[in-house]
Design an enzyme around this catalytic site. Structure first.
Site, PDB file in Angstrom:
ATOM      1  N   LYS A 175       0.602  -1.355   0.159  1.00  0.00           N
ATOM      2  CA  LYS A 175      -0.074   0.087  -0.310  1.00  0.00           C
ATOM      3  C   LYS A 175       1.274   1.371  -0.244  1.00  0.00           C
ATOM      4  O   LYS A 175       1.977   1.268   0.599  1.00  0.00           O
ATOM      5  CB  LYS A 175      -0.992   0.216   1.303  1.00  0.00           C
ATOM      6  CG  LYS A 175      -1.875  -0.920   1.375  1.00  0.00           C
ATOM      7  CD  LYS A 175      -3.466  -0.348   1.533  1.00  0.00           C
ATOM      8  CE  LYS A 175      -4.556  -1.420   2.168  1.00  0.00           C
ATOM      9  NZ  LYS A 175      -5.516  -0.612   2.566  1.00  0.00           N
ATOM     10  N   SER A 177       0.612   6.078  -0.868  1.00  0.00           N
ATOM     11  CA  SER A 177      -0.367   7.201  -0.380  1.00  0.00           C
ATOM     12  C   SER A 177      -0.886   7.451  -0.719  1.00  0.00           C
ATOM     13  O   SER A 177      -2.389   7.941  -1.082  1.00  0.00           O
ATOM     14  CB  SER A 177       0.161   8.018  -0.329  1.00  0.00           C
ATOM     15  OG  SER A 177       1.704   9.008  -1.025  1.00  0.00           O
ATOM     16  N   PHE A 178      -0.944   6.447  -2.147  1.00  0.00           N
ATOM     17  CA  PHE A 178      -1.505   6.555  -3.853  1.00  0.00           C
ATOM     18  C   PHE A 178      -2.149   5.865  -4.629  1.00  0.00           C
ATOM     19  O   PHE A 178      -3.021   6.288  -5.564  1.00  0.00           O
ATOM     20  CB  PHE A 178      -0.688   7.570  -5.103  1.00  0.00           C
ATOM     21  CG  PHE A 178      -0.102   9.063  -5.156  1.00  0.00           C
ATOM     22  CD1 PHE A 178      -0.919   9.533  -4.430  1.00  0.00           C
ATOM     23  CD2 PHE A 178       0.737   8.899  -5.422  1.00  0.00           C
ATOM     24  CE1 PHE A 178      -0.600  11.234  -3.695  1.00  0.00           C
ATOM     25  CE2 PHE A 178       1.785  10.366  -5.745  1.00  0.00           C
ATOM     26  CZ  PHE A 178       1.599  11.365  -4.873  1.00  0.00           C
ATOM     27  N   GLY A 179      -1.972   4.718  -4.135  1.00  0.00           N
ATOM     28  CA  GLY A 179      -3.356   3.491  -4.130  1.00  0.00           C
ATOM     29  C   GLY A 179      -2.505   2.175  -3.608  1.00  0.00           C
ATOM     30  O   GLY A 179      -1.317   2.449  -2.571  1.00  0.00           O
ATOM     31  N   ILE A 181      -1.117  -2.065  -4.336  1.00  0.00           N
ATOM     32  CA  ILE A 181      -0.492  -2.672  -4.853  1.00  0.00           C
ATOM     33  C   ILE A 181      -1.689  -5.053  -5.026  1.00  0.00           C
ATOM     34  O   ILE A 181      -1.176  -5.320  -3.628  1.00  0.00           O
ATOM     35  CB  ILE A 181       0.797  -2.913  -4.465  1.00  0.00           C
ATOM     36  CG1 ILE A 181       2.135  -2.156  -4.995  1.00  0.00           C
ATOM     37  CG2 ILE A 181       1.615  -4.381  -6.048  1.00  0.00           C
ATOM     38  CD1 ILE A 181       3.442  -1.923  -4.994  1.00  0.00           C
ATOM     39  N   LYS A 194      -0.504  -1.856  -9.699  1.00  0.00           N
ATOM     40  CA  LYS A 194       0.143  -1.322  -8.613  1.00  0.00           C
ATOM     41  C   LYS A 194      -1.259   0.193  -9.173  1.00  0.00           C
ATOM     42  O   LYS A 194      -1.353   0.154 -10.275  1.00  0.00           O
ATOM     43  CB  LYS A 194       0.834  -0.185  -9.510  1.00  0.00           C
ATOM     44  CG  LYS A 194       0.617   0.652  -8.681  1.00  0.00           C
ATOM     45  CD  LYS A 194       2.393   1.987  -8.798  1.00  0.00           C
ATOM     46  CE  LYS A 194       3.704   1.586  -8.566  1.00  0.00           C
ATOM     47  NZ  LYS A 194       4.256   2.030  -8.179  1.00  0.00           N
ATOM     48  N   ASP A 290      15.320   5.209  -4.453  1.00  0.00           N
ATOM     49  CA  ASP A 290      14.367   4.749  -3.430  1.00  0.00           C
ATOM     50  C   ASP A 290      14.799   3.047  -3.328  1.00  0.00           C
ATOM     51  O   ASP A 290      14.343   1.936  -2.854  1.00  0.00           O
ATOM     52  CB  ASP A 290      13.238   4.606  -3.079  1.00  0.00           C
ATOM     53  CG  ASP A 290      12.327   4.151  -2.311  1.00  0.00           C
ATOM     54  OD1 ASP A 290      13.233   4.543  -0.980  1.00  0.00           O
ATOM     55  OD2 ASP A 290      11.271   4.577  -1.715  1.00  0.00           O
TER      56      ASP A 290
END
Length: 427
Positions: A175, A177-179, A181, A194, A290
């Site tokens: 999970k 902030s925008f959606g 998986i 996603k 990242d």
């Protein structure tokens, strides 16, 4: 005769012994550190609840500690900035009720109103103006600005009809902030999807980031990179489909297994370094930004092959010069694995990924994350001040030496991934 940590008392004297004073000082320092750690934790908490649109949790925190309404993150953003950007009205009303500064400015000189205007949150704009909110800075400039979302390449090869995706036995595997998986099925094959939240599928900045990731992933072909299969861009919700790797992520694997023996750690490190050497190939350098255990995936439960994934924060840079340094925002990535130059918002280059790789290598050898006893933000702060995790594992001098070179404070001293591969193969 006085024992350890004690002295004979002097009659009529109120003075403490040096040992007692020292002990008292240490205890006070420890208490201060704990207090500071708790403070950092509560600051993160209110920012998180503001982000999650949890007005009840925000109110509870403010009733316990009113000053949290002025909490700031590493970009000087307040809970009101966060709520305004997403259009969370109830959270914003609660924050304003507790005295939030409606014109607080983040490091880009943006106010909450500037954020709301940038995200086109019209009800939020009215609310903030009614409290005297003013516009400063550039709307939405905390995102790396692109005036328009990049055009998508010809879709015929990879545009997927959402009706082909079978979610009947799906389960959520991640999970954000925008959606989320989700594991699903496409033409009989397990895939990872996603899926962007429907409420954000019209958000210009979200569409921009989604398209950027599609543009990036469709160019990548390597055995140590998660394979892009297609995307849904013409219907909502927007979806990005990649291969599904049954082995889960390296974070979970290390949590279960603890420290790896040196030969396994070397094999894992080789797979990660191969994928990263491919990404860093000039003239089109992709900086992951990242790299962390959660974004390294195991192909199967035998853990005999790893792939680098999640390119949501990656940047494709056309290199003019092999020593180019990039002007990019400094908040990108995950604190615990973050290079000091990123944390300090300095210019940086592809060697930020080498630093993150060193932190992962340390974690594989030690069996716990770097600075595991500290909050992630606190850990990044120590790293930026020049501190590094301490090795406890013995008998791995070559790996220890390689790790220490990879996390060198001076990014120009860190080896490239091609050099790292040579070193690992020799070891």
């Amino acid at each position: 005769m006085s024992g350890e940590g004690g002295t004979s008392e002097s009659s009529g004297s109120g003075t403490s012994s040096p040992a007692a004073t020292s002990k008292g000082g240490a205890a006070a320092e420890k208490k201060q550190k704990q207090k500071q750690k708790a403070r950092v934790s509560r600051t993160s908490l209110i920012l998180w609840h503001a982000h999650q649109n949890d007005a009840v949790a925000v109110r509870k925190l403010l009733e316990e500690e009113r000053s949290l309404v002025h909490a700031r993150d590493y970009d000087n953003r307040t809970p009101l900035h966060v709520a305004s950007l997403h259009g969370w009205i109830d959270v914003s009303k609660c924050l304003l009720e507790f005295g939030a500064d409606v014109n607080a400015q983040d490091r880009w000189k943006n106010t909450p109103l500037a954020d709301a205007e940038g995200a086109k949150k019209h009800i939020m704009i009215e609310l903030l103006r009614s409290y005297g909110g003013l516009s400063y800075g550039q709307n939405g400039s905390h995102f790396e600005p692109k005036p328009v979302p990049p055009p998508l390449p010809k879709k015929c090869d990879w545009e997927i009809d959402p009706l082909e995706l079978d979610f009947s036995n799906s389960n959520i595997i991640g999970k954000g902030s925008f959606g989320e998986i989700v594991q699903a099925c496409w033409r009989g094959t397990p895939v990872a999807v996603k899926r962007i939240l429907p409420s954000l599928s019209d958000d210009r900045l979200v569409i921009q980031d989604f398209r950027h990731e599609v543009n990036l992933l469709m160019k990548l072909r390597h055995p140590n990179i998660v394979q892009f299969l297609g995307a849904v861009t013409e219907k909502k919700p927007l979806m990005l489909i990649t291969e599904y790797l049954r082995g889960g992520d390296l974070h979970q694997y290390l949590k279960e297994k603890g420290s790896l023996n040196p030969s396994t750690a070397i094999n894992f490190a080789l797979d990660i370094a191969r994928g990263m050497a491919y990404l860093h190939n000039e003239p089109n350098v992709i900086i992951h930004r990242d790299l962390k255990p959660r974004n390294v995936l195991l192909v199967n439960s035998n853990a005999d092959h790893l792939k680098v994934g999640d390119f949501g924060l990656s940047k494709l840079i056309r290199v003019q010069n092999s020593h180019d340094v990039y002007r990019m925002t400094g908040e990108t990535g995950s604190y615990r694995y973050m290079a000091p130059e990123v944390f300090k918002h300095r210019k940086y280059d592809k060697k930020v990924d080498v630093f993150s790789f060193a932190m992962i290598l340390y974690e594989m050898l030690e069996g716990e994350p770097p600075f595991a006893n500290y909050e992630a933000y606190e850990a990044a702060k120590y790293v930026a001040e020049g501190q590094r995790p301490v090795f406890r594992v013995k008998n791995i001098p070559e790996l220890k030496e390689l790790t220490e070179q990879c996390w060198d404070h001076n990014m120009s001293q860190r080896p490239s991934f091609l050099e790292i591969l040579k070193r690992l193969e020799k070891i």
